[in-house]
Design a protein around this motif. Structure first.
Motif, PDB file in Angstrom:
ATOM      1  N   VAL A   1     -26.131 -34.420 -16.885  1.00 63.03           N
ATOM      2  CA  VAL A   1     -24.717 -34.559 -17.235  1.00 63.03           C
ATOM      3  C   VAL A   1     -23.882 -34.499 -15.970  1.00 63.03           C
ATOM      4  O   VAL A   1     -24.066 -33.623 -15.129  1.00 63.03           O
ATOM      5  CB  VAL A   1     -24.308 -33.445 -18.223  1.00 63.03           C
ATOM      6  CG1 VAL A   1     -22.830 -33.445 -18.470  1.00 63.03           C
ATOM      7  CG2 VAL A   1     -25.062 -33.613 -19.519  1.00 63.03           C
ATOM      8  N   LEU A   2     -22.952 -35.454 -15.831  1.00 63.34           N
ATOM      9  CA  LEU A   2     -22.153 -35.551 -14.614  1.00 63.34           C
ATOM     10  C   LEU A   2     -20.656 -35.382 -14.844  1.00 63.34           C
ATOM     11  O   LEU A   2     -19.937 -35.009 -13.922  1.00 63.34           O
ATOM     12  CB  LEU A   2     -22.408 -36.902 -13.937  1.00 63.34           C
ATOM     13  CG  LEU A   2     -23.858 -37.163 -13.525  1.00 63.34           C
ATOM     14  CD1 LEU A   2     -24.008 -38.577 -12.995  1.00 63.34           C
ATOM     15  CD2 LEU A   2     -24.305 -36.144 -12.503  1.00 63.34           C
ATOM     16  N   THR A   3     -20.170 -35.665 -16.041  1.00 61.87           N
ATOM     17  CA  THR A   3     -18.730 -35.597 -16.273  1.00 61.87           C
ATOM     18  C   THR A   3     -18.377 -34.338 -17.051  1.00 61.87           C
ATOM     19  O   THR A   3     -19.198 -33.794 -17.796  1.00 61.87           O
ATOM     20  CB  THR A   3     -18.235 -36.823 -17.066  1.00 61.87           C
ATOM     21  OG1 THR A   3     -18.816 -36.798 -18.366  1.00 61.87           O
ATOM     22  CG2 THR A   3     -18.608 -38.121 -16.354  1.00 61.87           C
ATOM     23  N   LEU A   4     -17.148 -33.911 -16.865  1.00 64.37           N
ATOM     24  CA  LEU A   4     -16.663 -32.715 -17.560  1.00 64.37           C
ATOM     25  C   LEU A   4     -16.623 -32.931 -19.064  1.00 64.37           C
ATOM     26  O   LEU A   4     -16.918 -32.012 -19.838  1.00 64.37           O
ATOM     27  CB  LEU A   4     -15.272 -32.339 -17.034  1.00 64.37           C
ATOM     28  CG  LEU A   4     -14.634 -31.100 -17.643  1.00 64.37           C
ATOM     29  CD1 LEU A   4     -15.491 -29.875 -17.358  1.00 64.37           C
ATOM     30  CD2 LEU A   4     -13.235 -30.914 -17.121  1.00 64.37           C
ATOM     31  N   ASN A   5     -16.288 -34.138 -19.487  1.00 66.46           N
ATOM     32  CA  ASN A   5     -16.248 -34.447 -20.914  1.00 66.46           C
ATOM     33  C   ASN A   5     -17.621 -34.247 -21.560  1.00 66.46           C
ATOM     34  O   ASN A   5     -17.732 -33.654 -22.641  1.00 66.46           O
ATOM     35  CB  ASN A   5     -15.751 -35.885 -21.116  1.00 66.46           C
ATOM     36  CG  ASN A   5     -15.473 -36.200 -22.570  1.00 66.46           C
ATOM     37  OD1 ASN A   5     -15.173 -35.304 -23.359  1.00 66.46           O
ATOM     38  ND2 ASN A   5     -15.570 -37.461 -22.926  1.00 66.46           N
ATOM     39  N   GLU A   6     -18.683 -34.725 -20.909  1.00 71.48           N
ATOM     40  CA  GLU A   6     -20.037 -34.543 -21.446  1.00 71.48           C
ATOM     41  C   GLU A   6     -20.432 -33.073 -21.462  1.00 71.48           C
ATOM     42  O   GLU A   6     -21.074 -32.605 -22.409  1.00 71.48           O
ATOM     43  CB  GLU A   6     -21.043 -35.339 -20.618  1.00 71.48           C
ATOM     44  CG  GLU A   6     -20.955 -36.830 -20.799  1.00 71.48           C
ATOM     45  CD  GLU A   6     -21.929 -37.560 -19.888  1.00 71.48           C
ATOM     46  OE1 GLU A   6     -22.083 -37.139 -18.726  1.00 71.48           O
ATOM     47  OE2 GLU A   6     -22.532 -38.529 -20.354  1.00 71.48           O
TER      48      GLU A   6
END
Length: 197
Positions: A29-34
């Motif tokens: 996971v790379l994004t804050l949303n994920e």
């Protein structure tokens, strides 16, 4: 030599550490949303697992109390039915949100991971419900039920075997789905397999 069970605090931190490794080591996971989506998902999973554990402890307490009112039994049964329904709703949500056009994509692996978590919750809740059903049937009987111990043994064996099999396949899927063969995440997953079995 006595073997002690880990405390609830140790189990909690083990769960958090393991899911942290899963989110960042397996799912990448790379994004804050994920990250927020996975945190929300595992918060729901942890809440349902906690309700199962509390229901199991309450069942064990009530099963040794000879004069327990019937309404106390139905409260615990109602909570367990709610957990099973919640697990089924989470499964349905996962399936309905999945995109079936990309069968080997990262979303497909996420769907399988999420469904296995739901399956584990449903199996554990059904296990406690089955034990509760056996207990309620036994206390309603007038005469002694000689086969109760055998039925409880086989129920525990079957449900534990099913739960451990789902866990084992889930962990194998984690190892085979990503490129984590020689990483810290693979070591943590192998340690989880060893401690669960």
């Amino acid at each position: 030599m006595t073997v002690t069970k880990p405390a609830a605090k140790d189990k909690f931190w083990n769960f958090v550490f393991y899911k942290f490794i899963f989110v960042f080591g397996v799912m990448n996971v790379l994004t804050l949303n994920e990250v927020l989506l996975w945190v929300g998902w595992y918060t729901a999973i942890a809440a349902l697992l906690l309700l199962i554990k509390l229901s199991k402890d309450r069942f064990e307490f009530l099963s040794f109390s000879p004069n327990t009112p019937t309404r106390f039994h139905w409260k615990v049964v109602g909570l367990l039915v709610m957990v099973v329904i919640s697990g089924l709703c989470l499964s349905w949500t996962c399936i309905s949100r999945a995109q079936p056009f990309y069968p080997i994509s990262q979303e497909f692996h996420s769907l399988i991971f999420m469904l296995s978590e739901c399956a584990i919750i449903i199996v554990k809740a059904l296990h406690v419900l089955m034990r509760y059903g056996i207990h309620l049937y036994d206390i309603q009987r007038e005469e002694l039920w000689e086969r109760k111990a055998t039925i409880v043994y086989h129920t525990d064996l079957l449900m534990d075997l099913l739960s451990l099999s789902i866990n084992f396949v889930h962990h194998l899927h984690m190892l085979f789905s990503g490129n984590i063969w020689l990483s810290m995440a693979s070591l943590v997953i192998c340690m989880q397999v060893i401690t669960r079995f």
